[in-house]
Write an enzyme that holds these catalytic residues in place. Structure first.
Site, short mmCIF file in Angstrom:
data_model
loop_
_atom_site.label_atom_id
_atom_site.label_comp_id
_atom_site.label_asym_id
_atom_site.label_seq_id
_atom_site.Cartn_x
_atom_site.Cartn_y
_atom_site.Cartn_z
N ASP A 1 -1.85 1.76 -10.38
CA ASP A 1 -2.94 2.69 -10.09
C ASP A 1 -2.46 4.14 -10.03
OD1 ASP A 1 -1.56 2.24 -7.71
OD2 ASP A 1 -3.32 2.47 -6.46
N ASP B 1 3.19 3.32 -11.06
CA ASP B 1 2.70 1.98 -10.81
C ASP B 1 1.30 1.82 -11.39
OD1 ASP B 1 1.29 3.46 -8.94
OD2 ASP B 1 1.54 2.02 -7.31
N SER C 1 -3.16 -2.07 -7.36
CA SER C 1 -1.92 -1.29 -7.43
C SER C 1 -0.90 -1.97 -8.33
CB SER C 1 -1.38 -1.07 -6.02
OG SER C 1 -0.25 -0.25 -6.02
N ASP D 1 -0.62 5.89 -8.16
CA ASP D 1 -0.46 6.71 -6.94
C ASP D 1 0.99 6.79 -6.52
OD1 ASP D 1 -0.20 4.11 -6.02
OD2 ASP D 1 -1.57 4.33 -4.34
#
Length: 459
Positions: free
Chosen positions: A246, A244, A103, A248
């Site tokens: 990743d 961010d 992440s 999500d």
């Protein structure tokens, strides 16, 4: 120390994912063992695997696939993906899945987010603890057959699905997108090429680079929004979007270059979802602004407060059939997206709402902004339990005079008529996290500073 030793495994298995540094905490042996345990604990026969742009991700994902196939599962590799793209694949194909990403963490980290079919969460209370324990014990091959590995590209289907859930129509918008060299650089082109007549896209840092050469892909830190804020002003854009690593999570910047609170975006999306399905339940976590439940109730919805973290929110959504859920950390969950979180879908809701009006974003959002918030303030503390106990003792003394209420749903929450705060331990880092809110800037600053002085005296 072996990466599958009890000490290491217990350190990297967190409340709802796996997170650690490469290669000392996560390596291919660890990934292979985890893949084998995942299949055995969850009874998996087929699954999907995706991975982000970090240099270690392809090899770790491949090792996890080797472990999964050795335990008899067939594996579908979707390749480079955002986390919400992996959730889409899990829902679209009806398969459990694993996503290799850390992440927003710095470049030396990696991790694994696991789910059951249809993106159902896997946390410590729903299978992750058993997977952890089997990695420590050493999972045997456990199958008479070796599964197969195949590839399947779901990117275009993902983009089409999101736009079907949040179509953008109305005036043309100028949109700056900062991908932070993360996976939004992979997904945003697929989504925005379908909006070419609706959006004038200004891309920033779309090159996939897990070393994050421009800034950390962590937009909750205001320092990482500076480039986007400057570009929005320079381009005279209608809105800026920051994702961010990743992708999500999504954060907004308005036309004045001002960062938008995720609580404000939660309230906006809640209003849109309630307009489609009046009276529905809306989830908000305990660090979201009190404006969110107020607005949901005013619109005839049912606000429901929950703990921080995707596995908790997804489980609560399933229990209550909530239509939408928002976290102040920038995660947004949608019942129509298999109750999973999607930064891109949240962004499309913001674009759709903005395109439907002639108002600038700041004016559109003004009705959803009611109380100043501190933002999340992190502190490294030697004895977290002692600090939490001191905070509780300090504010419990005010229960009679100031009407203070205390609860422990997640960490320590203290609520009064004019202010509120929550302090909780991070699930992924050795930190105490403070979020404070007040009826005005002065009240918020006073409670923030008082709580911080207690937290930081315990360092």
């Amino acid at each position: 120390m072996s990466t599958t030793s009890p000490d290491n495994v217990n350190a990297v298995f967190k409340a709802y994912d796996v997170r650690g540094t490469v290669p000392d905490q996560l390596d291919e042996d660890f990934a292979r063992a985890t893949g084998r345990a995942y299949v055995q604990v969850l009874g998996v026969t087929s699954m999907v695997i995706g991975y982000d742009m970090r240099p270690s991700s392809p090899d770790l994902a491949g090792a996890f696939a080797d472990g999964a196939t050795s335990a008899g599962a067939d594996v579908t590799m979707i390749g480079l993906a955002s986390t919400d793209q992996l959730y889409f694949a899990s829902g679209h194909l009806g398969l459990p899945g694993a996503m290799f990403t850390a992440s927003h963490n710095p470049a030396q980290y990696n991790g694994i987010k696991m789910c059951r079919a249809y993106a159902q969460p896997v946390g410590l209370e729903s299978g992750l603890a058993e997977i952890r324990d089997l990695v420590v014990k050493g999972a045997p091959a456990g199958s008479n057959r070796t599964g197969s590995i195949s590839s399947h590209d779901v990117l275009q289907a993902y983009a089409a699905h999101l736009l079907a859930l949040a179509p953008v129509a109305g005036r043309k918008l100028k949109v700056v997108v900062d991908a932070g060299n993360g996976m939004a650089g992979h997904t945003a082109p697929a989504v925005f090429e379908r909006l070419a007549d609706q959006v004038d896209l200004v891309p920033m840092y779309f090159e996939l680079d897990g070393t994050f050469p421009n800034h950390e892909a962590n937009p909750i830190d205001e320092a990482n929004l500076v480039d986007l804020q400057q570009r929005v002003l320079a381009e005279q854009a209608d809105i800026g979007l920051a994702f961010d690593g990743d992708a999500d999570r999504c954060f907004l910047v308005d036309e004045r270059g001002r960062g938008v609170s995720p609580s404000t975006l939660t309230a906006l999306i809640a209003a849109r979802e309630l307009a489609k399905e009046p009276g529905s339940t809306i989830i908000h976590n305990l660090i979201t602004s009190r404006a969110v439940p107020e607005i949901v109730a005013e619109l005839g919805g049912k606000p429901l407060r929950t703990r921080v973290g995707h596995s908790f929110i997804k489980a609560t959504m399933a229990e209550t059939d909530a239509i939408f859920g928002g976290e102040h950390s920038g995660h947004f969950y949608f019942r129509d997206f298999w109750r999973a979180d999607s930064g891109m879908l949240a962004a499309l809701h913001a674009l759709a709402a903005l395109a439907e009006t002639d108002k600038p974003l700041s004016e559109l959002l003004a009705e959803y902004e009611r109380y100043p918030m501190s933002g999340e303030i992190n502190s490294e503390v030697a004895d977290q339990l002692a600090v939490l106990a001191e905070l509780e003792e300090t504010f419990a003394a005010r229960a009679g005079a100031e009407g203070v209420e205390i609860d422990h749903l997640d960490g320590l929450s203290v609520v009064a008529a004019d202010w509120a705060f929550n302090v909780r331990a991070s699930n992924t880092e050795p930190l105490l996290r403070l979020n404070a809110e007040g009826k005005d800037d002065t009240t918020m600053a006073a409670i923030r500073d008082e709580v911080l002085s207690i937290i930081r005296s315990g360092k």
